[in-house]
Write a protein that holds these residues in place. Structure first.
Motif, PDB file in Angstrom:
ATOM      1  N   LEU A  84       6.315   2.714   2.609  1.00 38.74           N
ATOM      2  CA  LEU A  84       5.146   3.878   2.979  1.00 38.74           C
ATOM      3  C   LEU A  84       3.868   3.151   2.596  1.00 38.74           C
ATOM      4  O   LEU A  84       3.760   2.788   1.303  1.00 38.74           O
ATOM      5  CB  LEU A  84       5.465   5.098   2.082  1.00 38.74           C
ATOM      6  CG  LEU A  84       6.394   6.090   2.893  1.00 38.74           C
ATOM      7  CD1 LEU A  84       6.738   7.211   1.875  1.00 38.74           C
ATOM      8  CD2 LEU A  84       5.775   6.875   3.876  1.00 38.74           C
ATOM      9  N   GLN A 117       1.120   4.883   2.994  1.00 37.01           N
ATOM     10  CA  GLN A 117       0.276   6.152   2.425  1.00 37.01           C
ATOM     11  C   GLN A 117       1.362   7.314   2.428  1.00 37.01           C
ATOM     12  O   GLN A 117       2.102   7.398   3.577  1.00 37.01           O
ATOM     13  CB  GLN A 117      -1.055   6.370   3.267  1.00 37.01           C
ATOM     14  CG  GLN A 117      -1.540   7.780   3.069  1.00 37.01           C
ATOM     15  CD  GLN A 117      -2.909   7.814   3.922  1.00 37.01           C
ATOM     16  OE1 GLN A 117      -3.797   7.227   3.745  1.00 37.01           O
ATOM     17  NE2 GLN A 117      -3.095   8.821   4.766  1.00 37.01           N
ATOM     18  N   GLU A 118       1.327   8.230   1.492  1.00 30.29           N
ATOM     19  CA  GLU A 118       2.026   9.517   1.754  1.00 30.29           C
ATOM     20  C   GLU A 118       1.306  10.544   1.998  1.00 30.29           C
ATOM     21  O   GLU A 118      -0.099  10.790   1.821  1.00 30.29           O
ATOM     22  CB  GLU A 118       2.586   9.913   0.288  1.00 30.29           C
ATOM     23  CG  GLU A 118       3.665   8.672   0.001  1.00 30.29           C
ATOM     24  CD  GLU A 118       4.600   9.071  -1.114  1.00 30.29           C
ATOM     25  OE1 GLU A 118       5.267  10.096  -0.864  1.00 30.29           O
ATOM     26  OE2 GLU A 118       4.603   8.460  -2.142  1.00 30.29           O
ATOM     27  N   ASP A 121       1.691  15.036   3.975  1.00 31.48           N
ATOM     28  CA  ASP A 121       2.534  16.053   4.492  1.00 31.48           C
ATOM     29  C   ASP A 121       2.297  16.677   5.924  1.00 31.48           C
ATOM     30  O   ASP A 121       2.855  17.519   6.205  1.00 31.48           O
ATOM     31  CB  ASP A 121       2.730  17.253   3.369  1.00 31.48           C
ATOM     32  CG  ASP A 121       1.310  17.647   3.079  1.00 31.48           C
ATOM     33  OD1 ASP A 121       0.245  17.583   3.804  1.00 31.48           O
ATOM     34  OD2 ASP A 121       1.084  18.717   2.099  1.00 31.48           O
ATOM     35  N   SER A 161       3.550  12.297  10.592  1.00 33.92           N
ATOM     36  CA  SER A 161       4.001  10.972  10.251  1.00 33.92           C
ATOM     37  C   SER A 161       3.661  10.116  11.359  1.00 33.92           C
ATOM     38  O   SER A 161       3.759  10.302  12.510  1.00 33.92           O
ATOM     39  CB  SER A 161       5.774  11.001  10.291  1.00 33.92           C
ATOM     40  OG  SER A 161       6.106  11.603   9.320  1.00 33.92           O
ATOM     41  N   ASP A 170       1.734  10.575   6.376  1.00 32.91           N
ATOM     42  CA  ASP A 170       2.681   9.564   5.965  1.00 32.91           C
ATOM     43  C   ASP A 170       2.376   8.571   6.867  1.00 32.91           C
ATOM     44  O   ASP A 170       2.774   8.859   8.102  1.00 32.91           O
ATOM     45  CB  ASP A 170       4.469  10.008   6.001  1.00 32.91           C
ATOM     46  CG  ASP A 170       5.051  10.296   4.656  1.00 32.91           C
ATOM     47  OD1 ASP A 170       4.228  10.656   3.711  1.00 32.91           O
ATOM     48  OD2 ASP A 170       6.178  10.595   4.680  1.00 32.91           O
ATOM     49  N   LEU A 180       4.034   5.059   7.805  1.00 33.68           N
ATOM     50  CA  LEU A 180       5.283   4.188   7.398  1.00 33.68           C
ATOM     51  C   LEU A 180       5.191   2.992   8.200  1.00 33.68           C
ATOM     52  O   LEU A 180       4.963   2.908   9.357  1.00 33.68           O
ATOM     53  CB  LEU A 180       6.545   5.018   8.027  1.00 33.68           C
ATOM     54  CG  LEU A 180       7.921   4.333   7.517  1.00 33.68           C
ATOM     55  CD1 LEU A 180       8.100   4.391   6.196  1.00 33.68           C
ATOM     56  CD2 LEU A 180       9.018   5.056   8.570  1.00 33.68           C
ATOM     57  N   SER A 192      11.010  10.673   6.785  1.00 31.99           N
ATOM     58  CA  SER A 192       9.126  11.202   6.964  1.00 31.99           C
ATOM     59  C   SER A 192       9.294  12.166   7.807  1.00 31.99           C
ATOM     60  O   SER A 192       8.510  13.190   7.686  1.00 31.99           O
ATOM     61  CB  SER A 192       8.510  10.104   7.202  1.00 31.99           C
ATOM     62  OG  SER A 192       7.165  10.362   7.328  1.00 31.99           O
ATOM     63  N   LYS A 199      10.015  15.525   6.752  1.00 37.15           N
ATOM     64  CA  LYS A 199       9.180  16.144   5.646  1.00 37.15           C
ATOM     65  C   LYS A 199       7.986  16.734   6.504  1.00 37.15           C
ATOM     66  O   LYS A 199       7.718  17.893   6.140  1.00 37.15           O
ATOM     67  CB  LYS A 199       8.930  15.013   4.717  1.00 37.15           C
ATOM     68  CG  LYS A 199       7.803  15.525   3.784  1.00 37.15           C
ATOM     69  CD  LYS A 199       7.429  14.290   2.763  1.00 37.15           C
ATOM     70  CE  LYS A 199       6.535  13.338   3.360  1.00 37.15           C
ATOM     71  NZ  LYS A 199       5.996  12.450   2.232  1.00 37.15           N
ATOM     72  N   THR A 200       7.471  16.152   7.250  1.00 36.53           N
ATOM     73  CA  THR A 200       6.194  16.491   7.810  1.00 36.53           C
ATOM     74  C   THR A 200       6.527  17.314   9.297  1.00 36.53           C
ATOM     75  O   THR A 200       5.532  18.037   9.614  1.00 36.53           O
ATOM     76  CB  THR A 200       5.236  15.193   8.285  1.00 36.53           C
ATOM     77  OG1 THR A 200       5.964  14.812   9.320  1.00 36.53           O
ATOM     78  CG2 THR A 200       5.098  14.506   6.957  1.00 36.53           C
TER      79      THR A 200
END
Length: 675
Positions: free
Chosen positions: A551, A553-554, A556, A559, A582, A584, A600, A603-604
């Motif tokens: 990653l 950068q993270e 939400d 991705s 995110d 990746l 990812s 999550k998003t």
């Protein structure tokens, strides 16, 4: 029964004793009797295909017996005598032809498309010419190891028209490698006669053009072939250099049995039939009293019994059992256990922060390559202008002074030959790094990569321990032939690994990991990042694991899955737009990290795949399809892909800026956030 009272060919026994003369006879007869058995089985439908060497046996047998057992031979279709001369067990050889599990390739390839390290044989691939360059690499390893050995590589007269023939001979001559290039001139390439293949009178005319000796030998006279090759081999072991040998012979049957010989004039078949290598040698031995009629019958009967026993073993041998997991696993050689001198960074340092220094992207690559040379004494670097000049991007500047010209080698403009030589070095247990001056130029070596390097381990267990460095990418106004993104050409090829670092830390770690890996690894490095990007890099050697994404950068909201320069485009665009994404960084494109992508996306709920490569056929399409199949229930919006225009890379900066996807990336982020 013999049809003539005296041999047509003239044999000179020189000072050879009867034991050698009779050994040559037995080894000459074995492939002929095997072929006669196989032709019967072919008519019975028990053998699916056969490439006959009847009429050419003396070339393979005479040359094989002239070499030492630890010297490599690279044969072709009609060189059964190489395998029998090296005492390859017939049961296993027949199993190979039948695709049985006990064959050398376990049913994964057929006929002579296999090698045996035990017997020092490197099998062919159907493209024929690339094997000549592999011989260069084997011979180079012997020279570097100061081992007085020769390597023997076969070519047909038709195959000698391929560019690989020129490249292999040119490299061998420039580097003075002890390779015997043996051209079996049988007058035809399948059905095309020699006068439609080349205009020179003979292949010996070609030798001086390469600065090498060239000799011609009667390829049907086993004593002449043996004497010629044995004499040359003795000389080359003491004074390494390449030699071109033309063996004049004839193929008495079709290219393969289905093609027949109707295109051959009957008088030509009759003429060469009188020069049959087995029949003539047998007559001479009988006439000289070296072989008796009783001995002749005994030899034939013992070989026939050996063949029959081996065939019965083959019929009883098991067929391969399909096992998808095993097939996928054995596409790649096992990765070595990391040593203390080059480990995963976290494992090497524990909880301690490693000592780092700020490095430019290009300097991190240079440092990784330098430490790789220190860690792997057998590693050889090859590429255009990489020695004293240091390469066009100066990555190898100063390497010659430290490691010597033996290990840091300027190459001719022969990409295919140099890549093939990398495989040859691997056959002798060495590693190699081949630098493409620009990634675009890899097209000239494409066949070696996708058919030789990628398939070698899967086919016969020979790791192709080769790293190919590829300076890639646009953004420098270099036009269509110095700016292409070529990675997707290779992410479709099982057996290869493809890595693409986006930052100095990973540039060093991935290069060291690639050098440690026994599989062929394509290492893409973006030219625009060389001197424009710096970052902290541990000073000690470390490995960035191949196959693991990271990653950058993270967030939400969405991705963004990308790699290379795309990571920096995504970071910039998200900062400008205030997007919580995110980002990746794949780092490895083959095998790509599907688990990290899935984490990812789940999550998003939104995915954008970005690459510099043209949109159609790019890796983004594969990732998007996989996510649609495996993460559909987690998606809150359609998967978006962003890539370059489906055009060649233009030269003018204004056109190149439009070609690249940076503005389209911003539009896609906006659309995906508001869907």
């Amino acid at each position: 029964m013999l049809t003539q009272t005296a041999p047509v060919l003239q044999f000179n026994r020189r000072d050879y004793d009867n034991a050698l003369l009779l050994r040559l006879y037995r080894e000459l007869l074995r492939p002929r009797l095997i072929e006669e058995k196989m032709l019967i089985l072919l008519r019975q439908g028990k053998v699916s295909k056969w490439f006959s060497g009847i009429g050419q046996e003396a070339v393979a047998v005479g040359s094989t017996l002239a070499l030492h057992a630890d010297e490599y031979i690279l044969p072709l279709h009609r060189n059964l005598g190489v395998f029998t001369g090296r005492q390859v067990p017939l049961g296993r050889l027949f199993a190979q032809w039948q695709g049985k599990a006990t064959g050398f390739t376990q049913g994964r390839d057929r006929s002579f498309h296999f090698g045996s390290r035990e017997h020092h044989i490197v099998g062919m691939i159907s493209h024929l010419g690339p094997q000549l360059a592999v011989a260069d690499g084997i011979a180079l390893a012997d020279v570097l190891d100061q081992a007085p050995r020769v390597t023997l590589a076969y070519s047909g007269d038709g195959g000698a028209s391929e560019g690989d023939f020129h490249e292999a001979l040119n490299v061998a001559a420039v580097w003075q490698l002890p390779v015997i290039f043996l051209v079996e001139n049988n007058g035809y390439g399948l059905s095309t006669p020699s006068n439609e293949q080349f205009c020179c009178q003979s292949f010996v005319d070609k030798g001086p053009a390469y600065g090498m000796e060239a000799v011609q030998v009667d390829g049907n006279n086993v004593l002449d072939v043996y004497t010629c090759i044995a004499g040359l081999a003795d000389d080359l072991r003491q004074r390494p250099r390449p030699v071109l040998v033309e063996a004049l012979t004839f193929r008495m049957r079709g290219h393969e049995e289905a093609s027949g010989t109707k295109y051959v004039p009957s008088e030509l078949l009759e003429e060469w039939g009188r020069k049959d290598p087995v029949e003539n040698y047998e007559k001479w031995l009988l006439a000289e009293g070296i072989l008796s009629e009783t001995g002749r019958a005994q030899v034939r009967e013992s070989i026939k019994q050996e063949i029959e026993k081996a065939w019965q073993e083959t019929e009883a041998a098991p067929a391969p059992v399909a096992d998808a997991a095993r097939e996928l696993r054995e596409m790649y050689a096992p990765e070595p256990v990391a040593s203390s001198g080059s480990t995963n960074e976290q494992a090497a340092t524990g909880n301690k922060q490693p000592e780092t220094q700020d490095r430019r992207y290009v300097d991190a690559i240079r440092e990784g390559l330098w430490q790789g040379m220190e860690q792997h004494p057998g590693l050889v670097l090859m590429g255009q202008d990489i020695a004293e000049y240091g390469g066009v991007f100066k990555v190898t500047e100063g390497f010659v002074a430290e490691f010597g010209k033996g290990r840091v080698r300027n190459t001719p403009l022969c990409e295919s030959a140099v890549l093939g030589a990398g495989l040859g070095l691997a056959v002798r247990g060495r590693k190699s790094m081949v630098e493409m001056q620009f990634a675009d130029f890899v097209t000239c070596g494409f066949n070696q990569i996708v058919n030789n390097l990628a398939k070698s381990y899967y086919r016969w267990g020979q790791p192709a321990d080769v790293v190919v460095r590829l300076p890639t990418g646009a953004g420098t106004a270099a036009g269509p032939f110095h700016s292409q993104s070529t990675e997707a050409w290779f992410t479709h090829v099982p057996g290869l690994k493809v890595v693409y670092p986006s930052n100095p830390h990973d540039a060093k770690g991935l290069l060291l990991a690639a050098l440690a890996d026994p599989n062929p690894v394509l290492y893409f490095e973006h030219k625009l990042l060389y001197r424009s990007l710096s970052g902290p890099v541990p000073t000690a050697p470390y490995l960035t694991p191949i196959g693991q994404a990271a990653l950058a950068q993270e967030g939400d909201e969405l991705s963004i899955v990308t790699y290379g320069l795309g990571v920096h485009w995504a970071l910039s665009a998200c900062q400008e737009l205030g997007a919580r994404a995110d980002i990746l960084d794949l780092r490895t494109l083959l095998p790509w990290d599907s688990e990290a992508v899935a984490r990812s996306v789940r999550k998003t709920g939104r995915l954008l795949v970005l690459h510099e490569d043209t949109l159609t056929g790019g890796l983004g399409g594969e990732i998007a399809a996989w996510v649609a199949e495996h993460c559909f229930s987690s998606l809150d919006a359609p998967v978006r892909r962003v890539g370059a225009l489906d055009t060649a890379v233009p030269f003018a900066p204004q056109l190149e800026a439009d070609f690249l996807p940076t503005q389209r990336l911003r539009e896609a982020i906006k659309a995906l956030r508001t869907y």
